[in-house]
Design a protein around this motif. Structure first.
Motif, PDB file in Angstrom:
ATOM      1  N   ALA A  57      25.309 127.348  43.003  1.00 53.23           N
ATOM      2  CA  ALA A  57      24.644 126.208  43.622  1.00 53.23           C
ATOM      3  C   ALA A  57      25.186 125.981  45.036  1.00 53.23           C
ATOM      4  O   ALA A  57      26.362 126.263  45.307  1.00 53.23           O
ATOM      5  N   VAL A  58      24.369 125.508  45.926  1.00 54.20           N
ATOM      6  CA  VAL A  58      24.789 125.259  47.310  1.00 54.20           C
ATOM      7  C   VAL A  58      24.590 123.780  47.641  1.00 54.20           C
ATOM      8  O   VAL A  58      23.683 123.136  47.132  1.00 54.20           O
ATOM      9  N   TRP A  59      25.495 123.256  48.482  1.00 57.47           N
ATOM     10  CA  TRP A  59      25.384 121.876  48.932  1.00 57.47           C
ATOM     11  C   TRP A  59      26.039 121.780  50.288  1.00 57.47           C
ATOM     12  O   TRP A  59      26.619 122.735  50.799  1.00 57.47           O
ATOM     13  N   ASN A  60      25.957 120.635  50.897  1.00 54.15           N
ATOM     14  CA  ASN A  60      26.567 120.439  52.211  1.00 54.15           C
ATOM     15  C   ASN A  60      27.294 119.096  52.250  1.00 54.15           C
ATOM     16  O   ASN A  60      27.415 118.413  51.226  1.00 54.15           O
ATOM     17  N   GLU A  61      27.770 118.729  53.427  1.00 54.21           N
ATOM     18  CA  GLU A  61      28.557 117.494  53.540  1.00 54.21           C
ATOM     19  C   GLU A  61      27.713 116.244  53.280  1.00 54.21           C
ATOM     20  O   GLU A  61      28.259 115.156  53.054  1.00 54.21           O
ATOM     21  N   GLU A  62      26.410 116.379  53.310  1.00 51.45           N
ATOM     22  CA  GLU A  62      25.543 115.227  53.061  1.00 51.45           C
ATOM     23  C   GLU A  62      25.245 115.036  51.572  1.00 51.45           C
ATOM     24  O   GLU A  62      24.667 114.027  51.182  1.00 51.45           O
ATOM     25  N   THR A  63      25.637 116.015  50.766  1.00 49.85           N
ATOM     26  CA  THR A  63      25.434 115.891  49.320  1.00 49.85           C
ATOM     27  C   THR A  63      26.382 114.829  48.766  1.00 49.85           C
ATOM     28  O   THR A  63      27.583 114.859  49.053  1.00 49.85           O
ATOM     29  N   VAL A  64      25.852 113.906  47.982  1.00 47.68           N
ATOM     30  CA  VAL A  64      26.668 112.839  47.384  1.00 47.68           C
ATOM     31  C   VAL A  64      26.856 113.146  45.915  1.00 47.68           C
ATOM     32  O   VAL A  64      25.881 113.222  45.157  1.00 47.68           O
ATOM     33  N   TRP A  65      28.112 113.296  45.490  1.00 50.61           N
ATOM     34  CA  TRP A  65      28.431 113.631  44.122  1.00 50.61           C
ATOM     35  C   TRP A  65      28.842 112.384  43.348  1.00 50.61           C
ATOM     36  O   TRP A  65      29.275 111.392  43.915  1.00 50.61           O
ATOM     37  N   PRO A  66      28.747 112.453  42.027  1.00 55.72           N
ATOM     38  CA  PRO A  66      29.210 111.302  41.228  1.00 55.72           C
ATOM     39  C   PRO A  66      30.705 111.095  41.419  1.00 55.72           C
ATOM     40  O   PRO A  66      31.480 112.048  41.323  1.00 55.72           O
ATOM     41  N   GLU A  67      31.066 109.868  41.697  1.00 61.15           N
ATOM     42  CA  GLU A  67      32.462 109.497  41.929  1.00 61.15           C
ATOM     43  C   GLU A  67      33.106 110.377  42.998  1.00 61.15           C
ATOM     44  O   GLU A  67      34.271 110.713  42.945  1.00 61.15           O
ATOM     45  N   LYS A  68      32.264 110.852  43.940  1.00 57.93           N
ATOM     46  CA  LYS A  68      32.701 111.641  45.086  1.00 57.93           C
ATOM     47  C   LYS A  68      33.413 112.922  44.670  1.00 57.93           C
ATOM     48  O   LYS A  68      34.252 113.444  45.394  1.00 57.93           O
ATOM     49  N   GLN A  69      33.050 113.477  43.484  1.00 57.90           N
ATOM     50  CA  GLN A  69      33.627 114.725  43.048  1.00 57.90           C
ATOM     51  C   GLN A  69      32.705 115.869  43.457  1.00 57.90           C
ATOM     52  O   GLN A  69      31.498 115.770  43.293  1.00 57.90           O
ATOM     53  N   GLN A  70      33.288 116.953  43.987  1.00 55.03           N
ATOM     54  CA  GLN A  70      32.492 118.094  44.398  1.00 55.03           C
ATOM     55  C   GLN A  70      33.003 119.346  43.707  1.00 55.03           C
ATOM     56  O   GLN A  70      34.169 119.449  43.410  1.00 55.03           O
TER      57      GLN A  70
END
Length: 271
Positions: A258-271
């Motif tokens: 999976a790909v994401w970037n700095e704008e992706t918001v994760w649950p409880e800020k976990q990446q």
């Protein structure tokens, strides 16, 4: 109030005009013969002057005739244009009525208690959207509303809902035939659906149940997955760039590739 346009000349007016011209011509001929019929040079000069004046009068009459012909032509063109506009409006109204009838019938079919009838309603809506671009967002809104409705686990209904999802996916592939529509599936129960390689960028899945959904290779960029339930969902090779997953439940979700970037918001800020 609409302009009635120029009125056509009546037969009586045309006949009276012709008789008037003949009468004037006869009077002028008699007068000329009486005044200048002697044959002297002075009479000849007078006749030349009268001839010149007559030529001017005839030319003026020709100009008037051309003006009347142009007026008649303009009147005919305006009448034809008006008739064409009426025909276009009638055709437009007929098309709109037909679209309304098809849309209403398809929407009614979605409310049927029989799965085949509901499927027919979905396909009817899809055909309507293919033929009428201005109706596509409304049609997609109806399909999304159907998917957001609660339902009990039922094999036939599951097939109907899969078909609805496939219709949404089929027309958001990102090619030149795609529909420019937004997707609102907030709170929808899509648990267990297979949606590999789907194009759901900018879609809203807030609070949706996406447990065990197969999103392999899908585009979920900039999508809203806030409070979504993604338990055991397959997010392999999914594009999550700019997606919002705050407060989402991603327990057991597969994120390989999976790909994401700095704008992706994760649950409880976990990446």
């Amino acid at each position: 109030m609409a302009d009635p346009g120029p009125k056509p000349l009546t037969t009586r007016s045309i006949v009276l005009g012709g008789l008037t011209v003949l009468a004037v011509g006869g009077v002028m001929l008699t007068l000329l013969l009486t005044l200048y019929g002697g044959g002297s040079p002075q009479d000849q000069a007078h006749l030349d002057a009268v001839r010149t004046a007559g030529t001017i009068v005839v030319g003026t009459g020709g100009a008037v005739a051309l003006l009347l012909a142009a007026r008649r032509q303009r009147s005919a063109e305006l009448t034809l244009k008006h008739q064409q506009e009426i025909a276009r409006q009638a055709e437009y109204d007929a098309i709109e009525r037909r679209i309304t009838e098809l849309y209403t019938k398809a929407a009614d079919q979605l409310g049927s208690d029989k799965a085949p009838v509901r499927l027919a309603g979905l396909y009817a809506l899809e055909r309507l959207g293919v033929a009428n671009a201005e109706q596509r967002q409304t049609i997609v809104n109806v399909i999304c509303a159907y998917l957001r409705m609660p339902y009990e686990t039922d094999r036939e209904e599951a097939q109907v809902r899969v078909t609805a999802l496939r219709i949404l996916h089929a027309h958001r592939r990102g090619d030149q035939n795609s529909w420019s529509v937004s997707i609102d599936l907030d709170g929808a129960n899509l648990a267990g659906s297979r949606l590999p390689r789907s194009k759901f960028a900018w879609a809203s899945f807030e609070g949706a149940d996406l447990s065990r959904v197969d999103f392999t290779g899908s585009d979920l960029s900039d999508s809203d997955l806030t409070y979504a339930k993604l338990v055991d969902a397959d997010l392999t090779d999914v594009d999550l760039s700019g997606a919002r997953l705050d407060h989402a439940d991603v327990t057991g979700a597969l994120l390989d590739g999976a790909v994401w970037n700095e704008e992706t918001v994760w649950p409880e800020k976990q990446q």
